[in-house]
Design an enzyme around this catalytic site. Structure first.
Site, PDB file in Angstrom:
ATOM      1  N   SER A 185      30.315  54.039 100.035  1.00 62.72           N
ATOM      2  CA  SER A 185      30.409  55.313 100.660  1.00 62.72           C
ATOM      3  C   SER A 185      29.187  56.330 100.027  1.00 62.72           C
ATOM      4  CB  SER A 185      31.493  55.988 100.740  1.00 62.72           C
ATOM      5  OG  SER A 185      32.181  56.232  99.267  1.00 62.72           O
ATOM      6  N   ASP A 223      34.054  66.434  98.438  1.00 64.95           N
ATOM      7  CA  ASP A 223      35.235  66.284  98.724  1.00 64.95           C
ATOM      8  C   ASP A 223      36.084  65.436  97.649  1.00 64.95           C
ATOM      9  OD1 ASP A 223      34.561  63.471  98.665  1.00 64.95           O
ATOM     10  OD2 ASP A 223      34.341  63.240 100.834  1.00 64.95           O
ATOM     11  N   HIS A 245      33.288  62.360  96.361  1.00 63.92           N
ATOM     12  CA  HIS A 245      31.705  62.585  96.612  1.00 63.92           C
ATOM     13  C   HIS A 245      31.142  63.524  96.172  1.00 63.92           C
ATOM     14  CE1 HIS A 245      33.657  59.671  99.721  1.00 63.92           C
ATOM     15  NE2 HIS A 245      32.621  58.898  99.054  1.00 63.92           N
TER      16      HIS A 245
END
Length: 405
Positions: free
Chosen positions: A73, A366, A369
């Site tokens: 991600s 978040d 990240h």
């Protein structure tokens, strides 16, 4: 306000669990066999290249003809939009500060590091490269590179599987071999090999093997492997996959180390950190893994002729930002811009109502990240070590400038 937030969360959850039908075109249960026979079949096609439509590789003024990305991600630009998974960033506020101000599947409020490395005229000078599942499969769409990264992916095949579908490291390398074969059939073996050998490959994976496997003690792994042994297992797997990529003519490779997830809002919340202090037991594992990876890259550089492989220590670069946050313009080093709970680390960012107004003052976007602002700084360091040295034995700029030698 509370009712609207609940409605928003419910609608996003439904769209996450039941995404667009196109996602069902890819099965997580597919398995790929990657070995010498497959490599030979890719490099030596059964049909003559001259019998197919000839497509010449581009002749750009950039420092590399293409950028290929393998990872999780941290560099996913939209792969998981097409999968049945809870790991999705296809809704606001993700992407609110991106060039289009719309969600793209990037797990960030804006750009991810590879965007700053590739889509900048003074750097690689390439257009945004598409996700593998987000393009039509035409060579013209992939000639400047492809992003295979998938949120939730790990070095271990099953890491992150509790979130739903994802494309593991092994599967992403298989996707690259498919791309390479298309290049061979379209432009011929020699030109395809030349394109790949001069392109930059960016590998950023491994953090999910801790977040979704080791730290969750899946399959009782903590009793089977001490952290050092687990790190050795992961590093040896990466070692073999880099050699597999080398057999497919990959010569320029950036291998990213792991970030200090012990400082991530999720673990500050889970471990009930006092005063936002990082969880050192987690960061110690990351340090050990990065140490092993840096040593391994040095060994591979000597073992593989004509290769240019660099290791960039995300831990060093990230800790420099955290420790010197005021110099970089960050006010909050512990809480996420978007989320719920203490440090906003309990729940993933699901609604714009959960987000702060100005992400540029936050280090974390978040649970796990970083913000666009942090990604820009890290990209600076990967490119030329502008803020702090984190790449060894050279930075990306130095590596691509070696192409004439």
């Amino acid at each position: 306000m509370a009712l609207n937030l609940l409605v928003s969360l419910f609608s996003i959850l439904i769209s996450t669990i039941f995404p667009q039908p196109r996602a069902l075109q890819y099965s997580q249960h597919d398995r790929f066999a990657f070995g010498p026979n497959l490599i030979h079949s890719i490099i030596t096609p059964t049909s003559s290249p001259t019998s197919s439509t000839s497509i010449s590789p581009p002749q750009p003024s950039s420092l590399a003809p293409a950028l290929f990305i393998i990872g999780d991600s941290s560099v996913d630009c939209g792969t998981n939009n097409f999968l049945v998974t809870m790991a999705r960033a296809d809704h606001l506020p993700y992407g609110r500060d991106f060039d289009t101000h719309r969600p793209t599947g990037r797990f960030c409020n804006g750009r991810i590091p590879v965007d700053y490395l590739g889509n900048v005229a003074l750097r690689l000078g390439l257009p945004f490269v598409p996700s593998y599942l987000g393009q039509n499969g035409n060579v013209e769409d992939m000639i400047h590179g492809v992003n295979y990264a998938s949120a939730g992916a790990g070095i271990i095949f099953t890491s992150g599987s509790e979130l739903g579908q994802h494309i593991s490291l092994l599967e992403q390398i298989q996707q690259f071999t498919d791309t390479y074969q298309q290049f061979i059939l379209s432009m011929g073996e020699h030109r395809a090999a030349d394109l790949i050998s001069n392109s930059v490959f960016y590998l950023s994976i491994g953090i999910n093997d801790y977040i979704h496997y080791y730290l969750r003690n899946v399959s009782n792994v903590q009793n089977l492997y001490l952290p050092w042994s687990f790190n050795q297992f992961l590093a040896s797997t990466i070692w073999q996959q880099i050699k597999n990529l080398y057999d497919l003519n990959v010569r320029k490779l950036v291998v990213m180390g792991l970030a200090p997830i012990g400082c991530a809002p999720h673990y500050l919340w889970q471990y009930r950190s006092e005063n936002g202090e990082c969880i050192e037991s987690i960061n110690d594992m990351v340090r050990e893994f990065n140490f092993l990876m840096r040593y391994m890259i040095e060994e591979l550089g000597e073992e593989l002729p004509d290769s240019n492989i660099i290791f960039c220590d995300m831990f060093e670069g990230s800790m420099d930002i955290i420790k010197n946050h005021e110099n970089y313009g960050f006010n909050d080093t512990t809480a996420a811009c978007c989320g719920l709970g203490e440090y906003r680390g309990w729940i993933l960012c699901l609604s714009s109502q959960m987000a702060c107004s100005n992400a540029s003052t936050y280090i974390w976007w978040d649970q796990f990240h970083p913000t666009d602002a942090v990604n820009a700084i890290l990209a600076d360091n990967v490119w030329n070590g502008l803020h702090t040295k984190m790449c060894y034995p050279m930075n990306l700029k130095e590596m691509v400038l070696l192409k004439e030698n």
